[in-house]
Design a protein around this motif. Sequence first.
Motif, PDB file in Angstrom:
ATOM      1  N   GLU A 107       5.673  20.594  18.726  1.00 33.85           N
ATOM      2  CA  GLU A 107       5.795  22.052  18.627  1.00 33.85           C
ATOM      3  C   GLU A 107       6.895  22.419  17.633  1.00 33.85           C
ATOM      4  OE1 GLU A 107       7.203  25.854  21.419  1.00 33.85           O
ATOM      5  OE2 GLU A 107       6.924  23.861  22.315  1.00 33.85           O
ATOM      6  N   PHE A 108       6.629  23.437  16.826  1.00 33.18           N
ATOM      7  CA  PHE A 108       7.631  23.941  15.891  1.00 33.18           C
ATOM      8  C   PHE A 108       8.036  25.357  16.288  1.00 33.18           C
ATOM      9  CE2 PHE A 108       5.393  20.758  13.336  1.00 33.18           C
ATOM     10  CZ  PHE A 108       6.460  20.018  12.853  1.00 33.18           C
ATOM     11  N   ARG A 109       9.332  25.618  16.234  1.00 31.92           N
ATOM     12  CA  ARG A 109       9.857  26.944  16.529  1.00 31.92           C
ATOM     13  C   ARG A 109      10.586  27.491  15.301  1.00 31.92           C
ATOM     14  NH1 ARG A 109      12.353  25.461  22.545  1.00 31.92           N
ATOM     15  NH2 ARG A 109      10.317  25.065  23.533  1.00 31.92           N
ATOM     16  N   GLY A 110      10.462  28.767  15.082  1.00 30.71           N
ATOM     17  CA  GLY A 110      11.078  29.386  13.906  1.00 30.71           C
ATOM     18  C   GLY A 110      10.182  29.342  12.689  1.00 30.71           C
ATOM     19  N   VAL A 137       6.188  15.120  12.211  1.00 27.52           N
ATOM     20  CA  VAL A 137       6.552  16.340  11.475  1.00 27.52           C
ATOM     21  C   VAL A 137       5.566  16.594  10.338  1.00 27.52           C
ATOM     22  CG1 VAL A 137       8.373  17.426  10.071  1.00 27.52           C
ATOM     23  CG2 VAL A 137       8.981  16.134  12.118  1.00 27.52           C
ATOM     24  N   THR A 138       4.818  15.560   9.921  1.00 20.99           N
ATOM     25  CA  THR A 138       3.819  15.739   8.863  1.00 20.99           C
ATOM     26  C   THR A 138       2.693  16.679   9.290  1.00 20.99           C
ATOM     27  OG1 THR A 138       2.616  13.749   9.592  1.00 20.99           O
ATOM     28  CG2 THR A 138       4.283  13.460   7.885  1.00 20.99           C
ATOM     29  N   SER A 139       2.668  17.079  10.566  1.00 22.93           N
ATOM     30  CA  SER A 139       1.662  18.044  11.033  1.00 22.93           C
ATOM     31  C   SER A 139       2.074  19.482  10.753  1.00 22.93           C
ATOM     32  CB  SER A 139       1.430  17.861  12.538  1.00 22.93           C
ATOM     33  OG  SER A 139       2.616  18.154  13.274  1.00 22.93           O
ATOM     34  N   LEU A 140       3.202  19.693  10.090  1.00 25.07           N
ATOM     35  CA  LEU A 140       3.712  21.047   9.852  1.00 25.07           C
ATOM     36  C   LEU A 140       2.707  21.928   9.125  1.00 25.07           C
ATOM     37  CD1 LEU A 140       6.018  23.103   9.990  1.00 25.07           C
ATOM     38  CD2 LEU A 140       6.994  22.042   7.929  1.00 25.07           C
ATOM     39  N   GLN A 141       1.865  21.328   8.273  1.00 24.52           N
ATOM     40  CA  GLN A 141       0.875  22.109   7.534  1.00 24.52           C
ATOM     41  C   GLN A 141      -0.056  22.876   8.476  1.00 24.52           C
ATOM     42  OE1 GLN A 141       0.593  22.037   3.796  1.00 24.52           O
ATOM     43  NE2 GLN A 141      -0.394  23.931   4.429  1.00 24.52           N
ATOM     44  N   LEU A 142      -0.231  22.374   9.705  1.00 25.01           N
ATOM     45  CA  LEU A 142      -1.087  23.048  10.688  1.00 25.01           C
ATOM     46  C   LEU A 142      -0.461  24.343  11.200  1.00 25.01           C
ATOM     47  CD1 LEU A 142      -2.107  19.932  12.848  1.00 25.01           C
ATOM     48  CD2 LEU A 142      -3.415  20.990  10.989  1.00 25.01           C
ATOM     49  N   TRP A 143       0.837  24.520  10.974  1.00 28.31           N
ATOM     50  CA  TRP A 143       1.565  25.632  11.562  1.00 28.31           C
ATOM     51  C   TRP A 143       1.927  26.733  10.570  1.00 28.31           C
ATOM     52  CZ3 TRP A 143       3.450  25.746  16.788  1.00 28.31           C
ATOM     53  CH2 TRP A 143       3.124  24.605  17.537  1.00 28.31           C
ATOM     54  N   ILE A 144       2.197  26.376   9.307  1.00 31.14           N
ATOM     55  CA  ILE A 144       2.727  27.363   8.369  1.00 31.14           C
ATOM     56  C   ILE A 144       1.627  28.220   7.763  1.00 31.14           C
ATOM     57  CG2 ILE A 144       4.652  25.834   7.784  1.00 31.14           C
ATOM     58  CD1 ILE A 144       3.249  25.448   5.032  1.00 31.14           C
ATOM     59  N   ARG A 250       8.777  12.674  27.616  1.00 29.01           N
ATOM     60  CA  ARG A 250       8.138  11.599  26.873  1.00 29.01           C
ATOM     61  C   ARG A 250       6.831  12.082  26.236  1.00 29.01           C
ATOM     62  NH1 ARG A 250       6.709   5.583  29.390  1.00 29.01           N
ATOM     63  NH2 ARG A 250       7.152   4.418  27.452  1.00 29.01           N
ATOM     64  N   GLY A 251       6.703  11.799  24.927  1.00 27.85           N
ATOM     65  CA  GLY A 251       5.482  12.151  24.221  1.00 27.85           C
ATOM     66  C   GLY A 251       5.414  13.574  23.717  1.00 27.85           C
ATOM     67  N   TYR A 252       6.504  14.340  23.870  1.00 28.32           N
ATOM     68  CA  TYR A 252       6.529  15.728  23.435  1.00 28.32           C
ATOM     69  C   TYR A 252       7.814  15.998  22.651  1.00 28.32           C
ATOM     70  CZ  TYR A 252       2.641  16.488  26.604  1.00 28.32           C
ATOM     71  OH  TYR A 252       1.413  16.420  27.227  1.00 28.32           O
ATOM     72  N   TYR A 253       7.662  16.641  21.498  1.00 26.53           N
ATOM     73  CA  TYR A 253       8.805  16.943  20.640  1.00 26.53           C
ATOM     74  C   TYR A 253       8.788  18.415  20.252  1.00 26.53           C
ATOM     75  CZ  TYR A 253       9.118  11.873  20.080  1.00 26.53           C
ATOM     76  OH  TYR A 253       9.229  10.532  20.324  1.00 26.53           O
ATOM     77  N   VAL A 254       9.987  18.942  20.027  1.00 26.56           N
ATOM     78  CA  VAL A 254      10.141  20.319  19.545  1.00 26.56           C
ATOM     79  C   VAL A 254      11.027  20.276  18.312  1.00 26.56           C
ATOM     80  CG1 VAL A 254      11.038  22.621  20.039  1.00 26.56           C
ATOM     81  CG2 VAL A 254       9.889  21.311  21.847  1.00 26.56           C
ATOM     82  N   GLY A 255      10.572  20.911  17.248  1.00 30.41           N
ATOM     83  CA  GLY A 255      11.375  21.031  16.033  1.00 30.41           C
ATOM     84  C   GLY A 255      11.713  22.482  15.775  1.00 30.41           C
ATOM     85  N   GLU A 256      12.998  22.805  15.772  1.00 30.97           N
ATOM     86  CA  GLU A 256      13.428  24.186  15.554  1.00 30.97           C
ATOM     87  C   GLU A 256      14.059  24.325  14.178  1.00 30.97           C
ATOM     88  OE1 GLU A 256      16.375  27.617  17.479  1.00 30.97           O
ATOM     89  OE2 GLU A 256      16.177  25.662  18.456  1.00 30.97           O
TER      90      GLU A 256
END
Length: 332
Positions: A107-110, A137-144, A250-256
Amino acid sequence: MFYHPKFEYLRSMKMLIGVLSGLLYVTSLLPMWVHYLFSDALYLVVYHLIGYRKRVVRSNLTSSFPDKSEEELRQVERRFYHWFCDYLVETVKLATISESELRRRMEFRGIEKLDECINRGQSCAIYLGHYGNWEWVTSLQLWISPKGQCCQVYHVLENPHVDKMFLKLRQRFNSLCIPMAETLRELVRYRQKGQPVVIGYISDQVPFWNNIHHWCDFLNHDTPVLTGSERIVRKLGQAAFYLDMSRPRRGYYVGEFKLITHEADKLPPYAVTDSYFRQLEQSIRRTPELWLWTHNRWKRTREEFNLRYNPETDKVDITTPVEELKRKKGLI
């Protein structure tokens, strides 16, 4: 027919990489809970049986956290190896994980901060470390915003077959890999096209002697740091962000995304780099087991750099042995 042993070696390597790629692909199809069973077994082998780079990890932890007791350091060490094995199987899973599952787990925040920049045509530089799962983090293209193109700077691997395999993995969700040597040229090309980009820099590696221009106080060490990304940010007028990673379970990340600056050229030299390392240290101190402690981050010292650096030529002697340099300078 002309024959050379090297051709046979290259063909064998290609076949081996092909077999390994196939095995990794089939393995990646397994559900995540099975991957974590593999990770638990791998931990026993990597930590208890082999002791993979345990001496480096232990030295790094001890020097970085002098205030922690021996038992506290061992707890961090064990948690690190558990996470490291999770990271390995999570990277394998990246080959076939669905978009929906990856969006749920990474999950990405911000994001709105990035989209604001993209919509006004400003590119963004994302500073992150070998912390958390940087491959996801290479999945960021799915979010922006679709107006932006995600890119990442990477080191070209020596083996072209392995390099191809990792490129396929890291570009699976349309985030493009740019070889380090071509970074500025590619970014200039995007700017000329009017295409805003979001480019990730993993900037906690050890710089080569001749690329050392700045030092930071980082994790209780006088640390040489990479500054090339900041020069690009200033030159191209990019907004700079720090990606603060966390792992709620475990298995879940958040990038802010945390803004460093929209106007790097108005800040003092190396201010962006210093801010990045301050925030990275805060992340590491919060959850130290999520950083990659297996790399020898502090193998270059300021004392040795001063021996190798010639201020008259602004060159760094990278070949002469230290003892010989000391003799030349009358230190022994």
